[in-house]
Structure formats: structure tokens, C-alpha cells
Motif scaffolding. Sequence first.
Motif, PDB file in Angstrom:
ATOM      1  N   VAL A   1      15.785   4.340  18.335  1.00 41.83           N
ATOM      2  CA  VAL A   1      15.522   3.224  19.251  1.00 41.83           C
ATOM      3  C   VAL A   1      14.251   3.470  20.051  1.00 41.83           C
ATOM      4  N   ALA A   2      13.790   4.724  20.098  1.00 41.13           N
ATOM      5  CA  ALA A   2      12.582   5.051  20.849  1.00 41.13           C
ATOM      6  C   ALA A   2      11.300   4.830  20.052  1.00 41.13           C
ATOM      7  N   ALA A   3      11.427   4.505  18.774  1.00 34.80           N
ATOM      8  CA  ALA A   3      10.244   4.360  17.917  1.00 34.80           C
ATOM      9  C   ALA A   3       9.477   3.086  18.271  1.00 34.80           C
ATOM     10  N   GLY A   4       8.205   3.241  18.571  1.00 31.95           N
ATOM     11  CA  GLY A   4       7.395   2.084  18.926  1.00 31.95           C
ATOM     12  C   GLY A   4       7.238   1.096  17.791  1.00 31.95           C
ATOM     13  N   TRP A   5       7.103   1.617  16.558  1.00 33.58           N
ATOM     14  CA  TRP A   5       6.931   0.724  15.416  1.00 33.58           C
ATOM     15  C   TRP A   5       8.135  -0.177  15.248  1.00 33.58           C
ATOM     16  N   LEU A   6       9.314   0.351  15.567  1.00 32.60           N
ATOM     17  CA  LEU A   6      10.548  -0.404  15.371  1.00 32.60           C
ATOM     18  C   LEU A   6      10.595  -1.597  16.322  1.00 32.60           C
ATOM     19  N   ARG A   7      10.267  -1.356  17.559  1.00 27.59           N
ATOM     20  CA  ARG A   7      10.275  -2.450  18.534  1.00 27.59           C
ATOM     21  C   ARG A   7       9.283  -3.533  18.140  1.00 27.59           C
ATOM     22  N   ALA A   8       8.145  -3.117  17.563  1.00 32.36           N
ATOM     23  CA  ALA A   8       7.123  -4.091  17.171  1.00 32.36           C
ATOM     24  C   ALA A   8       7.513  -4.864  15.920  1.00 32.36           C
ATOM     25  N   ALA A   9       8.317  -4.241  15.061  1.00 33.35           N
ATOM     26  CA  ALA A   9       8.592  -4.835  13.753  1.00 33.35           C
ATOM     27  C   ALA A   9       9.798  -5.760  13.734  1.00 33.35           C
ATOM     28  N   VAL A  10      10.773  -5.533  14.622  1.00 31.83           N
ATOM     29  CA  VAL A  10      11.985  -6.359  14.601  1.00 31.83           C
ATOM     30  C   VAL A  10      11.626  -7.827  14.800  1.00 31.83           C
ATOM     31  N   GLY A  11      12.138  -8.665  13.920  1.00 32.69           N
ATOM     32  CA  GLY A  11      11.860 -10.093  13.970  1.00 32.69           C
ATOM     33  C   GLY A  11      10.659 -10.520  13.159  1.00 32.69           C
ATOM     34  N   SER A  12       9.886  -9.556  12.657  1.00 31.29           N
ATOM     35  CA  SER A  12       8.707  -9.886  11.859  1.00 31.29           C
ATOM     36  C   SER A  12       9.024  -9.797  10.374  1.00 31.29           C
ATOM     37  N   THR A  13       8.107 -10.302   9.563  1.00 29.23           N
ATOM     38  CA  THR A  13       8.257 -10.195   8.112  1.00 29.23           C
ATOM     39  C   THR A  13       7.748  -8.838   7.650  1.00 29.23           C
ATOM     40  N   VAL A  14       8.565  -8.150   6.876  1.00 31.62           N
ATOM     41  CA  VAL A  14       8.207  -6.815   6.399  1.00 31.62           C
ATOM     42  C   VAL A  14       8.279  -6.782   4.878  1.00 31.62           C
ATOM     43  N   CYS A  15       7.766  -5.705   4.315  1.00 32.76           N
ATOM     44  CA  CYS A  15       7.841  -5.475   2.867  1.00 32.76           C
ATOM     45  C   CYS A  15       8.476  -4.119   2.635  1.00 32.76           C
ATOM     46  N   VAL A  16       9.514  -4.098   1.813  1.00 30.95           N
ATOM     47  CA  VAL A  16      10.178  -2.852   1.443  1.00 30.95           C
ATOM     48  C   VAL A  16       9.989  -2.640  -0.057  1.00 30.95           C
ATOM     49  N   THR A  17       9.537  -1.457  -0.439  1.00 32.61           N
ATOM     50  CA  THR A  17       9.379  -1.146  -1.862  1.00 32.61           C
ATOM     51  C   THR A  17      10.222   0.067  -2.214  1.00 32.61           C
ATOM     52  N   LEU A  18      10.642   0.102  -3.461  1.00 31.40           N
ATOM     53  CA  LEU A  18      11.420   1.221  -3.976  1.00 31.40           C
ATOM     54  C   LEU A  18      10.995   1.464  -5.409  1.00 31.40           C
ATOM     55  N   THR A  19      10.626   2.711  -5.722  1.00 30.61           N
ATOM     56  CA  THR A  19      10.123   3.036  -7.051  1.00 30.61           C
ATOM     57  C   THR A  19      10.826   4.254  -7.607  1.00 30.61           C
ATOM     58  N   GLU A  20      11.247   4.169  -8.848  1.00 26.08           N
ATOM     59  CA  GLU A  20      11.774   5.313  -9.580  1.00 26.08           C
ATOM     60  C   GLU A  20      10.808   5.611 -10.732  1.00 26.08           C
ATOM     61  N   LEU A  21      10.306   6.844 -10.771  1.00 22.59           N
ATOM     62  CA  LEU A  21       9.401   7.270 -11.833  1.00 22.59           C
ATOM     63  C   LEU A  21      10.220   7.765 -13.019  1.00 22.59           C
ATOM     64  N   ASP A  22      10.019   7.168 -14.180  1.00 21.88           N
ATOM     65  CA  ASP A  22      10.804   7.509 -15.373  1.00 21.88           C
ATOM     66  C   ASP A  22      10.001   8.248 -16.439  1.00 21.88           C
ATOM     67  N   GLY A  23       8.674   8.287 -16.321  1.00 15.89           N
ATOM     68  CA  GLY A  23       7.903   8.989 -17.340  1.00 15.89           C
ATOM     69  C   GLY A  23       6.413   8.937 -17.082  1.00 15.89           C
ATOM     70  N   LEU A  24       5.692   9.889 -17.683  1.00 13.95           N
ATOM     71  CA  LEU A  24       4.227   9.916 -17.663  1.00 13.95           C
ATOM     72  C   LEU A  24       3.740   9.469 -19.030  1.00 13.95           C
ATOM     73  N   VAL A  25       2.923   8.451 -19.067  1.00 12.65           N
ATOM     74  CA  VAL A  25       2.430   7.887 -20.323  1.00 12.65           C
ATOM     75  C   VAL A  25       1.027   8.434 -20.580  1.00 12.65           C
TER      76      VAL A  25
END
Length: 219
Positions: free
Chosen positions: A72-96
Amino acid sequence: METLSPTPRTTVTRGRERVVTDRAALHALLADGLVAHLGVDVGDHPLVLPMAYGVDLDGPDAEGTLYLHGSVAAGWLRAAVGSTVCVTLTELDGLVLARSGFHHSMNYRCAVVVGRLRAVDDPEERSRALDLVVDQMVPGRAATLRPASRKELAATAVLAVPLREASLKARAGGPVDDEADVAAGAWAGHVPVRRVLDAPVHAADAHDRVPDDVLRRCQ
């Protein structure tokens, strides 16, 4: 089969042949993952943070809810609540490994979720969300732990992003080389990548055997 319906914010414009529209594939990736990256605008610069997460497909949002948490003390959190955000999640399965640098690539599964970041205030939803974050690491572990204390709950912010706006891309298989490079005879292929969990290591002050839920997780 339930499909992912693209919105203007989640429509893929490049690499469309890698788009996966099956919502079940998104759910499978979310179930496999351990770390999500949250992108927020904190005013004078963007900020991307790696975070543990949990998922509730039967939560308050029709298509499911992605839960995050922070101090709750994180400044970024207070600024971000209520705004539009982007969440990404990546799983690496191989090196081509192709026959030219241009055609080198990676096999992967990657989800992008866009939505309004909501602070979770309802005590029941907060408790369930925090349990889901723990169970994302080791399924079933939350039920074996003591309840969170009032002090711990007061220090923890629980955040939610609906899974309504999401896109998913994936690549699998070997390289796609130019015919001239194939004819030249150099080696090409791909190296599969997988996550391995080693045997649990006891804490120095542990006084019990490794519980079954942790052993199952490491199999």
C-alpha cells in the motif's frame, strides 16, 4: 469453443499467423505461468514491474479476473489504480536457430491483457485473491497456511484486471529459412526450453517433512 474477441486495443497487427483465438489456450497459459509483467504510467515515465499473480475464472468479471498485489506504500500503485494498464505474460518454449540471423526466433506463448486496474476492497474477494496468488505458485498451498493477520492485510493492496480484453500469440516448430540458405547446407533447428523445479530445500529452522502439495509441484 469460446474465442477471444479482439478489441481495438488488443487487435494484433503484425504476425497475425501466430494469433491464437481459443480462450481456453489463454487460460492454459495463465495456469502455467508464474510471473506477469504489469505496465503502468506513473506520470513522467512508464514503469514495467514483474509480479506474482492469481487468476479467478469465476470471479466478478464475466471473462475472468487477473489478480495482482503490492504494498500500500508503493507510489506507483496509488498512481495506477483506476487507470488503464497492460499486463503481459510470456512462456519461452524454445530457441529457434535458423541459417541466418534474420530468421532466428523463439518458440513462445504470450498473452497481452489491457484493462482498468481496480483496487479490491471487499474483504472476501481480497482473501480469495491472495489465496489464488499463493496457489499459482503451489496449487493447494493456501489452505495449509495460517490466515493473514490484520497487519499483513492492512499493508497489502490487492489489484484486479478483467480478462475481457486479451490477445494471445504463439509460435512452435523449427525455423523458416530462405531456399538459398537451405541449399547452402548449414545446420538449423530448434532447442526446446522447459522449466524444471528441483527438489525442495528445507529452511534452516524447518521442523517438518516437505508437504505433499510441494512435492507434487516439483514432480
